[in-house]
Motif scaffolding. Sequence first.
Motif, PDB file in Angstrom:
ATOM      1  N   LEU A 248     -34.582  15.084  48.246  1.00 55.46           N
ATOM      2  CA  LEU A 248     -34.151  16.421  48.644  1.00 55.46           C
ATOM      3  C   LEU A 248     -33.872  16.402  50.141  1.00 55.46           C
ATOM      4  O   LEU A 248     -34.780  16.272  50.958  1.00 55.46           O
ATOM      5  N   LEU A 249     -32.598  16.487  50.501  1.00 56.22           N
ATOM      6  CA  LEU A 249     -32.167  16.472  51.896  1.00 56.22           C
ATOM      7  C   LEU A 249     -31.942  17.910  52.350  1.00 56.22           C
ATOM      8  O   LEU A 249     -31.228  18.662  51.694  1.00 56.22           O
ATOM      9  N   THR A 250     -32.543  18.284  53.468  1.00 53.12           N
ATOM     10  CA  THR A 250     -32.350  19.616  54.037  1.00 53.12           C
ATOM     11  C   THR A 250     -31.425  19.466  55.237  1.00 53.12           C
ATOM     12  O   THR A 250     -31.709  18.706  56.170  1.00 53.12           O
ATOM     13  N   THR A 251     -30.285  20.189  55.225  1.00 52.57           N
ATOM     14  CA  THR A 251     -29.311  20.098  56.310  1.00 52.57           C
ATOM     15  C   THR A 251     -29.776  20.909  57.510  1.00 52.57           C
ATOM     16  O   THR A 251     -30.769  21.656  57.434  1.00 52.57           O
TER      17      THR A 251
ATOM     18  N   ARG B  35     -19.743  21.951  53.416  1.00 56.26           N
ATOM     19  CA  ARG B  35     -19.947  21.294  54.700  1.00 56.26           C
ATOM     20  C   ARG B  35     -20.157  19.795  54.480  1.00 56.26           C
ATOM     21  O   ARG B  35     -20.700  19.363  53.474  1.00 56.26           O
ATOM     22  N   THR B  36     -19.730  19.017  55.458  1.00 55.34           N
ATOM     23  CA  THR B  36     -19.903  17.575  55.398  1.00 55.34           C
ATOM     24  C   THR B  36     -21.134  17.194  56.203  1.00 55.34           C
ATOM     25  O   THR B  36     -21.269  17.586  57.363  1.00 55.34           O
ATOM     26  N   VAL B  37     -22.024  16.434  55.577  1.00 56.96           N
ATOM     27  CA  VAL B  37     -23.232  15.973  56.253  1.00 56.96           C
ATOM     28  C   VAL B  37     -23.406  14.488  55.992  1.00 56.96           C
ATOM     29  O   VAL B  37     -22.894  13.954  55.000  1.00 56.96           O
ATOM     30  N   GLU B  38     -24.119  13.817  56.885  1.00 57.82           N
ATOM     31  CA  GLU B  38     -24.385  12.395  56.726  1.00 57.82           C
ATOM     32  C   GLU B  38     -25.759  12.214  56.101  1.00 57.82           C
ATOM     33  O   GLU B  38     -26.739  12.811  56.539  1.00 57.82           O
ATOM     34  N   VAL B  39     -25.804  11.397  55.056  1.00 62.20           N
ATOM     35  CA  VAL B  39     -27.086  11.073  54.424  1.00 62.20           C
ATOM     36  C   VAL B  39     -27.756  10.034  55.317  1.00 62.20           C
ATOM     37  O   VAL B  39     -27.114   9.081  55.759  1.00 62.20           O
ATOM     38  N   PRO B  40     -29.029  10.224  55.605  1.00 65.38           N
ATOM     39  CA  PRO B  40     -29.703   9.272  56.494  1.00 65.38           C
ATOM     40  C   PRO B  40     -29.772   7.883  55.872  1.00 65.38           C
ATOM     41  O   PRO B  40     -29.637   7.720  54.662  1.00 65.38           O
ATOM     42  N   PRO B  41     -30.014   6.845  56.702  1.00 64.39           N
ATOM     43  CA  PRO B  41     -30.149   5.488  56.165  1.00 64.39           C
ATOM     44  C   PRO B  41     -31.337   5.410  55.207  1.00 64.39           C
ATOM     45  O   PRO B  41     -32.203   6.280  55.188  1.00 64.39           O
ATOM     46  N   LEU B  42     -31.388   4.343  54.452  1.00 63.51           N
ATOM     47  CA  LEU B  42     -32.391   4.190  53.398  1.00 63.51           C
ATOM     48  C   LEU B  42     -33.814   4.280  53.952  1.00 63.51           C
ATOM     49  O   LEU B  42     -34.684   4.889  53.329  1.00 63.51           O
TER      50      LEU B  42
END
Length: 181
Positions: A5-8, A31-38
């Motif tokens: 679960l990613l919170t922007t 909106r475009t967001v970057e998923v953090p690295p693993l």
Amino acid sequence: MLKYLLTTDEGEQVVVNSTQAGELIQTPSGRTVEVPPLRELRSLPLYEADSKSRPLAASGEWNRAAGLLFAVGFVVLLLGFGMGGYILMRLPEAAVVEPFPTEQVESEFQKLPAEQLVQMWGEFSEKGYLEKIRDFRTRNEMINIIRGNRINFALACFGVGLVGMAIVAGAAVLGSKRKRG
């Protein structure tokens, strides 16, 4: 596969998986967001099915339209290439066409008396033989004509196969686009 679960920055929650690490994704709001690295992704809370966030479609999921388009394109591709290959496999060998022996025919006609030539010309004209002689083709000439027509038809089938390939490629592009949750 684990989902996180990613919170922007705006407070929007998006479900992501480990294959999306480091990628840019679109949130349900657009909106475009970057998923953090693993490494950082593993520190996020795990997604639970009863959560109120809306999951994004994974990059490998296709919608029905893309799947149907892929299937139709694949069938067209197989039919086109299959028919083209079958036609080329059954192609008759090219036949050698020997030139018409005009000298021999001329010499035979020169041996005939003028009255007989005029009489033959009249009979041939009345019965329509002259038109038939003009359109006459030898067996070898007909084989080569049929061969040429089959080659043209096989090329058309390969063209249909290429159209099928383009449809499959279009379906792949359409199917690979991510759905907005």
